[in-house]
Design an enzyme around this catalytic site. Structure first.
Site, PDB file in Angstrom:
ATOM      1  N   ASN A  10       0.733  -1.205   0.024  1.00 20.06           N
ATOM      2  CA  ASN A  10      -0.137   0.065   0.120  1.00 20.06           C
ATOM      3  C   ASN A  10       0.778   1.280  -0.073  1.00 20.06           C
ATOM      4  O   ASN A  10       1.536   1.637   0.923  1.00 20.06           O
ATOM      5  CB  ASN A  10      -1.019   0.035   1.252  1.00 20.06           C
ATOM      6  N   LYS A  12       0.109   4.435  -0.446  1.00 19.68           N
ATOM      7  CA  LYS A  12      -0.664   5.598   0.221  1.00 19.68           C
ATOM      8  C   LYS A  12      -0.576   6.655  -1.049  1.00 19.68           C
ATOM      9  O   LYS A  12      -0.626   6.386  -1.945  1.00 19.68           O
ATOM     10  CB  LYS A  12      -0.030   5.853   1.558  1.00 19.68           C
ATOM     11  N   HIS A  96      -9.686   1.111   4.520  1.00 18.17           N
ATOM     12  CA  HIS A  96      -8.258   1.173   5.324  1.00 18.17           C
ATOM     13  C   HIS A  96      -8.533   2.347   6.405  1.00 18.17           C
ATOM     14  O   HIS A  96      -9.289   3.069   6.201  1.00 18.17           O
ATOM     15  CB  HIS A  96      -7.192   1.714   4.324  1.00 18.17           C
ATOM     16  N   GLU A  98      -7.096   4.809   7.343  1.00 15.81           N
ATOM     17  CA  GLU A  98      -6.968   5.982   7.167  1.00 15.81           C
ATOM     18  C   GLU A  98      -8.139   6.692   6.409  1.00 15.81           C
ATOM     19  O   GLU A  98      -8.414   7.805   6.655  1.00 15.81           O
ATOM     20  CB  GLU A  98      -5.569   6.196   6.338  1.00 15.81           C
ATOM     21  N   GLU A 168      -5.712  -4.845  10.589  1.00 16.02           N
ATOM     22  CA  GLU A 168      -4.667  -3.562  10.627  1.00 16.02           C
ATOM     23  C   GLU A 168      -4.791  -3.154  11.809  1.00 16.02           C
ATOM     24  O   GLU A 168      -5.767  -2.146  11.830  1.00 16.02           O
ATOM     25  CB  GLU A 168      -4.632  -2.827   9.735  1.00 16.02           C
ATOM     26  N   GLY A 174       2.178   2.322  10.790  1.00 16.39           N
ATOM     27  CA  GLY A 174       3.079   3.541  10.458  1.00 16.39           C
ATOM     28  C   GLY A 174       3.857   3.993  11.919  1.00 16.39           C
ATOM     29  O   GLY A 174       4.508   4.865  11.975  1.00 16.39           O
ATOM     30  N   SER A 214       3.199  -2.155  10.225  1.00 15.26           N
ATOM     31  CA  SER A 214       4.474  -2.117  10.515  1.00 15.26           C
ATOM     32  C   SER A 214       5.333  -3.386  10.485  1.00 15.26           C
ATOM     33  O   SER A 214       6.316  -3.669  10.808  1.00 15.26           O
ATOM     34  CB  SER A 214       4.998  -1.463  11.881  1.00 15.26           C
TER      35      SER A 214
END
Ligand code: PEP
Length: 250
Positions: A10, A12, A96, A98, A168, A174, A214
């Site tokens: 991904n 992003k 996701h 985000e 996730e 991150g 991560s």
């Protein structure tokens, strides 16, 4: 039959089309004839066509990071599943964290997107996962059950086969804090158990559940050696071809 692991990158909102193309040039030689895992690159919309052209014939697939739930319509700034299919994308990340956090996506919206993705023959990688406060207050299981039920609402066993779920934990995305293989496995068991209740043992047994948060070359093999973990969704460490190549070869 064992589940074929899926390792997805991904990217992003990183990489211009030229940078994406450069990545592919350096990455493909690292994964030549790699058949153990399904490998998927998910660049930004603007780089999809370039990456699709660059991976042709390599066995590496390309997916989008999002899509709209409608096939077409007056939705300025959005991209439809028909458009993704037309350019040769085969996968799509949905929900996701985000997207949930910054763009207000709810389980209901993700569920609509999931239904359209299935109708259009795209392989959906649907994300679920708890935030830190939910884990710390002992609500991880409750959150995973709610999200799993919400995103799968109204989907029948007959159409569910292509679905991939990515667990996730938001506190691991991150941040450099990876869930231990045991924590990830426990969460995957909760999700698989709920899928079994909703869609039956056959669907649950064949469902691929990826871990994301991560993942790095250093921890990929410990995570992937868990029977419950069927692959990885990789953010930061997928931006560098060497690093992502090592993860694919865990
Ligand atoms: C992600 O964006 O899905 C992700 C898991 O990011 P990272 O690997 O950087 O934690």
């Amino acid at each position: 039959m064992p589940r074929k692991p899926l390792i997805a990158a991904n990217w992003k909102m990183y990489k211009t089309p030229a940078q994406a193309q450069e990545f592919v040039k350096n990455f493909l030689p690292l994964v030549t004839n790699h058949e153990r895992d399904e490998v998927v690159l998910c660049p930004s919309f603007i780089s999809l066509s370039v990456v699709i052209a660059a991976v042709t014939g390599s066995g590496v697939a390309v997916g989008a990071q999002n899509m709209h739930f409608a096939e077409e319509g007056a939705y300025t700034g959005e991209t439809s599943p028909l458009m993704l299919k037309a350019i040769g994308a085969t996968h799509v990340i949905l929900g996701h964290s985000e997207r949930r956090q910054y763009f207000g996506e709810t389980d209901e919206i993700i569920n609509k997107k999931l239904k359209t993705a299935l109708q259009q023959g795209l392989v959906p990688i649907v994300c679920v996962g708890e935030v830190l406060a939910e884990r710390e207050s002992g609500r991880t299981e409750e959150v995973l059950l709610r999200q799993t039920r919400g995103v799968l609402a109204g989907i029948g066993a007959a159409e569910a086969a292509p679905i991939v779920i990515a667990y996730e934990p938001v506190w691991a995305i991150g941040t450099g804090k990876t869930a231990t293989p045991q924590i990830a496995s426990e969460a995957h068991e909760v999700i698989r158990g709920e899928v079994k209740k909703l869609l039956g043992g056959g669907v649950a047994e064949n469902l691929r559940i990826l871990y994301g948060g991560s993942v790095k070359p250093e921890n990929a093999s410990a995570l992937m050696s868990e029977t419950e973990i069927d692959g990885a969704l990789v953010g930061g460490a997928s931006l560098d071809p060497q690093s992502f190549g090592k993860i694919v070869k865990y």
